[in-house]
Motif scaffolding. Structure first.
Motif, PDB file in Angstrom:
ATOM      1  N   ILE A 192       0.836  -1.202   0.000  1.00  0.00           N
ATOM      2  CA  ILE A 192       0.000   0.000   0.000  1.00  0.00           C
ATOM      3  C   ILE A 192       0.874   1.256   0.000  1.00  0.00           C
ATOM      4  CG2 ILE A 192      -1.764   1.314   1.250  1.00  0.00           C
ATOM      5  CD1 ILE A 192      -2.848  -1.298   0.030  1.00  0.00           C
ATOM      6  N   VAL A 193       1.895   1.284   0.833  1.00  0.00           N
ATOM      7  CA  VAL A 193       2.759   2.466   0.917  1.00  0.00           C
ATOM      8  C   VAL A 193       3.486   2.702  -0.398  1.00  0.00           C
ATOM      9  CG1 VAL A 193       4.793   3.437   2.079  1.00  0.00           C
ATOM     10  CG2 VAL A 193       3.001   2.349   3.422  1.00  0.00           C
ATOM     11  N   ASP A 194       3.911   1.640  -1.058  1.00  0.00           N
ATOM     12  CA  ASP A 194       4.600   1.760  -2.349  1.00  0.00           C
ATOM     13  C   ASP A 194       3.640   1.862  -3.526  1.00  0.00           C
ATOM     14  OD1 ASP A 194       7.202   1.853  -1.479  1.00  0.00           O
ATOM     15  OD2 ASP A 194       7.561  -0.289  -1.729  1.00  0.00           O
ATOM     16  N   ARG A 195       2.345   1.932  -3.234  1.00  0.00           N
ATOM     17  CA  ARG A 195       1.311   2.086  -4.255  1.00  0.00           C
ATOM     18  C   ARG A 195       1.358   0.997  -5.324  1.00  0.00           C
ATOM     19  NH1 ARG A 195       1.328   8.668  -4.540  1.00  0.00           N
ATOM     20  NH2 ARG A 195       0.664   8.885  -2.397  1.00  0.00           N
ATOM     21  N   ASN A 252      -7.706   1.864   8.935  1.00  0.00           N
ATOM     22  CA  ASN A 252      -8.606   2.928   9.393  1.00  0.00           C
ATOM     23  C   ASN A 252      -8.793   4.019   8.341  1.00  0.00           C
ATOM     24  OD1 ASN A 252      -8.906   1.563  11.791  1.00  0.00           O
ATOM     25  ND2 ASN A 252      -7.504   2.864  12.938  1.00  0.00           N
ATOM     26  N   ARG A 253      -7.885   4.108   7.406  1.00  0.00           N
ATOM     27  CA  ARG A 253      -8.015   5.078   6.308  1.00  0.00           C
ATOM     28  C   ARG A 253      -8.822   4.505   5.144  1.00  0.00           C
ATOM     29  NH1 ARG A 253      -4.934   9.709   6.403  1.00  0.00           N
ATOM     30  NH2 ARG A 253      -3.722   9.908   8.311  1.00  0.00           N
ATOM     31  N   GLY A 254      -9.369   3.309   5.320  1.00  0.00           N
ATOM     32  CA  GLY A 254     -10.284   2.749   4.348  1.00  0.00           C
ATOM     33  C   GLY A 254      -9.720   1.674   3.444  1.00  0.00           C
ATOM     34  N   PHE A 255      -8.474   1.305   3.634  1.00  0.00           N
ATOM     35  CA  PHE A 255      -7.895   0.258   2.793  1.00  0.00           C
ATOM     36  C   PHE A 255      -8.329  -1.113   3.292  1.00  0.00           C
ATOM     37  CE2 PHE A 255      -4.918   3.701   1.903  1.00  0.00           C
ATOM     38  CZ  PHE A 255      -4.838   3.622   0.524  1.00  0.00           C
ATOM     39  N   VAL A 256      -8.659  -1.976   2.352  1.00  0.00           N
ATOM     40  CA  VAL A 256      -8.921  -3.379   2.657  1.00  0.00           C
ATOM     41  C   VAL A 256      -7.564  -4.047   2.489  1.00  0.00           C
ATOM     42  CG1 VAL A 256     -10.208  -5.449   2.032  1.00  0.00           C
ATOM     43  CG2 VAL A 256     -11.263  -3.184   1.756  1.00  0.00           C
ATOM     44  N   MET A 257      -6.928  -4.360   3.584  1.00  0.00           N
ATOM     45  CA  MET A 257      -5.511  -4.726   3.559  1.00  0.00           C
ATOM     46  C   MET A 257      -5.232  -6.036   2.823  1.00  0.00           C
ATOM     47  SD  MET A 257      -4.030  -2.175   4.831  1.00  0.00           S
ATOM     48  CE  MET A 257      -2.373  -2.778   5.041  1.00  0.00           C
ATOM     49  N   ASP A 258      -6.167  -6.959   2.812  1.00  0.00           N
ATOM     50  CA  ASP A 258      -5.917  -8.274   2.220  1.00  0.00           C
ATOM     51  C   ASP A 258      -5.982  -8.295   0.693  1.00  0.00           C
ATOM     52  OD1 ASP A 258      -5.677  -9.167   4.804  1.00  0.00           O
ATOM     53  OD2 ASP A 258      -7.729  -9.914   4.908  1.00  0.00           O
ATOM     54  N   GLY A 269      -4.723  -5.777  -1.493  1.00  0.00           N
ATOM     55  CA  GLY A 269      -3.634  -5.093  -2.185  1.00  0.00           C
ATOM     56  C   GLY A 269      -4.007  -3.737  -2.765  1.00  0.00           C
ATOM     57  N   TRP A 270      -3.003  -3.065  -3.290  1.00  0.00           N
ATOM     58  CA  TRP A 270      -3.144  -1.706  -3.799  1.00  0.00           C
ATOM     59  C   TRP A 270      -4.090  -1.620  -5.000  1.00  0.00           C
ATOM     60  CZ3 TRP A 270      -2.565   3.240  -2.805  1.00  0.00           C
ATOM     61  CH2 TRP A 270      -2.558   4.147  -3.862  1.00  0.00           C
ATOM     62  N   HIS A 271      -3.837  -2.430  -6.019  1.00  0.00           N
ATOM     63  CA  HIS A 271      -4.600  -2.312  -7.257  1.00  0.00           C
ATOM     64  C   HIS A 271      -6.089  -2.606  -7.038  1.00  0.00           C
ATOM     65  CE1 HIS A 271      -1.005  -1.539  -9.513  1.00  0.00           C
ATOM     66  NE2 HIS A 271      -0.440  -2.615  -8.981  1.00  0.00           N
ATOM     67  N   ALA A 272      -6.403  -3.624  -6.271  1.00  0.00           N
ATOM     68  CA  ALA A 272      -7.804  -3.936  -5.983  1.00  0.00           C
ATOM     69  C   ALA A 272      -8.443  -2.832  -5.139  1.00  0.00           C
ATOM     70  CB  ALA A 272      -7.914  -5.282  -5.272  1.00  0.00           C
ATOM     71  N   ASN A 273      -7.684  -2.222  -4.247  1.00  0.00           N
ATOM     72  CA  ASN A 273      -8.199  -1.092  -3.473  1.00  0.00           C
ATOM     73  C   ASN A 273      -8.514   0.088  -4.381  1.00  0.00           C
ATOM     74  OD1 ASN A 273      -8.417  -1.170  -0.396  1.00  0.00           O
ATOM     75  ND2 ASN A 273      -6.527  -2.317  -0.762  1.00  0.00           N
ATOM     76  N   MET A 274      -7.688   0.331  -5.378  1.00  0.00           N
ATOM     77  CA  MET A 274      -7.942   1.439  -6.305  1.00  0.00           C
ATOM     78  C   MET A 274      -9.174   1.159  -7.160  1.00  0.00           C
ATOM     79  SD  MET A 274      -5.871   3.806  -5.565  1.00  0.00           S
ATOM     80  CE  MET A 274      -6.179   3.255  -3.884  1.00  0.00           C
ATOM     81  N   GLU A 275      -9.374  -0.104  -7.574  1.00  0.00           N
ATOM     82  CA  GLU A 275     -10.583  -0.464  -8.315  1.00  0.00           C
ATOM     83  C   GLU A 275     -11.813  -0.284  -7.427  1.00  0.00           C
ATOM     84  OE1 GLU A 275     -10.240  -4.391  -9.963  1.00  0.00           O
ATOM     85  OE2 GLU A 275      -8.355  -3.888 -10.985  1.00  0.00           O
ATOM     86  N   GLY A 318     -16.573   3.407  -6.020  1.00  0.00           N
ATOM     87  CA  GLY A 318     -17.273   4.045  -4.905  1.00  0.00           C
ATOM     88  C   GLY A 318     -17.246   3.246  -3.636  1.00  0.00           C
ATOM     89  N   GLY A 319     -16.264   2.362  -3.499  1.00  0.00           N
ATOM     90  CA  GLY A 319     -16.140   1.544  -2.292  1.00  0.00           C
ATOM     91  C   GLY A 319     -15.443   2.288  -1.173  1.00  0.00           C
ATOM     92  N   ALA A 320     -14.916   1.534  -0.236  1.00  0.00           N
ATOM     93  CA  ALA A 320     -14.382   2.099   0.989  1.00  0.00           C
ATOM     94  C   ALA A 320     -12.967   2.647   0.878  1.00  0.00           C
ATOM     95  CB  ALA A 320     -14.399   1.035   2.084  1.00  0.00           C
ATOM     96  N   ALA A 321     -12.183   2.172  -0.057  1.00  0.00           N
ATOM     97  CA  ALA A 321     -10.775   2.570  -0.099  1.00  0.00           C
ATOM     98  C   ALA A 321     -10.642   4.057  -0.399  1.00  0.00           C
ATOM     99  CB  ALA A 321     -10.022   1.762  -1.151  1.00  0.00           C
ATOM    100  N   THR A 322      -9.623   4.658   0.180  1.00  0.00           N
ATOM    101  CA  THR A 322      -9.335   6.068  -0.049  1.00  0.00           C
ATOM    102  C   THR A 322      -8.039   6.203  -0.814  1.00  0.00           C
ATOM    103  OG1 THR A 322      -8.137   6.243   2.027  1.00  0.00           O
ATOM    104  CG2 THR A 322     -10.484   6.797   2.076  1.00  0.00           C
ATOM    105  N   VAL A 323      -7.931   7.247  -1.574  1.00  0.00           N
ATOM    106  CA  VAL A 323      -6.707   7.497  -2.327  1.00  0.00           C
ATOM    107  C   VAL A 323      -5.799   8.365  -1.480  1.00  0.00           C
ATOM    108  CG1 VAL A 323      -5.731   8.488  -4.424  1.00  0.00           C
ATOM    109  CG2 VAL A 323      -7.944   7.350  -4.492  1.00  0.00           C
ATOM    110  N   PRO A 324      -4.553   7.931  -1.241  1.00  0.00           N
ATOM    111  CA  PRO A 324      -3.645   8.758  -0.460  1.00  0.00           C
ATOM    112  C   PRO A 324      -3.281  10.018  -1.235  1.00  0.00           C
ATOM    113  CG  PRO A 324      -2.508   6.842  -1.308  1.00  0.00           C
ATOM    114  CD  PRO A 324      -3.949   6.695  -1.661  1.00  0.00           C
ATOM    115  N   PRO A 325      -2.850  11.061  -0.529  1.00  0.00           N
ATOM    116  CA  PRO A 325      -2.483  12.291  -1.220  1.00  0.00           C
ATOM    117  C   PRO A 325      -1.322  12.049  -2.174  1.00  0.00           C
ATOM    118  CG  PRO A 325      -1.804  12.360   1.069  1.00  0.00           C
ATOM    119  CD  PRO A 325      -2.615  11.123   0.890  1.00  0.00           C
ATOM    120  N   THR A 326      -1.338  12.756  -3.296  1.00  0.00           N
ATOM    121  CA  THR A 326      -0.259  12.594  -4.263  1.00  0.00           C
ATOM    122  C   THR A 326       0.968  13.340  -3.790  1.00  0.00           C
ATOM    123  OG1 THR A 326      -1.052  14.488  -5.516  1.00  0.00           O
ATOM    124  CG2 THR A 326      -1.821  12.317  -6.215  1.00  0.00           C
TER     125      THR A 326
END
Length: 165
Positions: free
Chosen positions: A58-61, A130-136, A138-144, A149-157
């Motif tokens: 997640i941190v490495d996007r 707590n910032r809305g990422f579904v940790m299990d 991964g990054w790409h599925a969280n972005m999808e 309109g799901g729970a994941a949030t986009v970190p600041p650029t």
């Protein structure tokens, strides 16, 4: 007349932006708040490479998968007799703090990872969750998920793209 007054207006404005400090926010949970997620706490105690891999992806996007990050964690630990791991994982905490404007608290990042590696990894995991990422997933599925309109949030650029139309 001080140095800022001697600079042309655009240079003075640029200098002010360079020295401006981003806002700093507290972590959503404390370093020792493992009771909030005991499952992750136990997993991190017995296999910290898994938690590190999930956080690192997640941190490495998504530039490296959680499995590859976990394998790298184990490899670095084996090659360095485990003494280098807190230094390595500390860089991810620092990067995460910069992305989200988090405080370097309760102690400096290196101290937290050297003396409380598992607690640090758990706190980072909880923060992303707590910032809305579904940790299990991964990054790409969280972005999808976020695009639908799901729970994941986009970190600041961290950068500004070039000119666009």
């Amino acid at each position: 007349m001080d140095a800022a007054e001697q600079l042309p207006a655009p240079a003075a404005a640029t200098r002010a932006l360079v020295h401006a400090q981003p806002p700093v926010h507290p972590w959503s949970t404390g370093l020792f708040d493992c009771a909030e997620d005991p499952g992750n706490c136990w997993m991190t105690c017995f296999c910290p490479c898994i938690t590190f891999g999930l956080v690192a992806e997640i941190v490495d996007r998504g530039s490296l998968s959680s499995g590859a990050s976990a394998a790298l964690y184990v490899l670095i630990g084996m090659v360095t007799s485990w003494w280098f791991l807190p230094i390595y994982t500390c860089f991810y905490r620092t990067k995460m703090r910069a992305q989200y404007g988090l405080q370097e608290a309760p102690y400096p990042d290196l101290c937290v990872h050297c003396f409380c590696e598992c607690c640090a990894l758990c706190q980072e995991y909880r923060e992303l969750h707590n910032r809305g990422f579904v940790m299990d997933i991964g990054w790409h599925a969280n972005m999808e998920l976020q695009q639908r309109g799901g729970a994941a949030t986009v970190p600041p650029t961290m950068h500004v793209d070039g000119m666009t139309r």
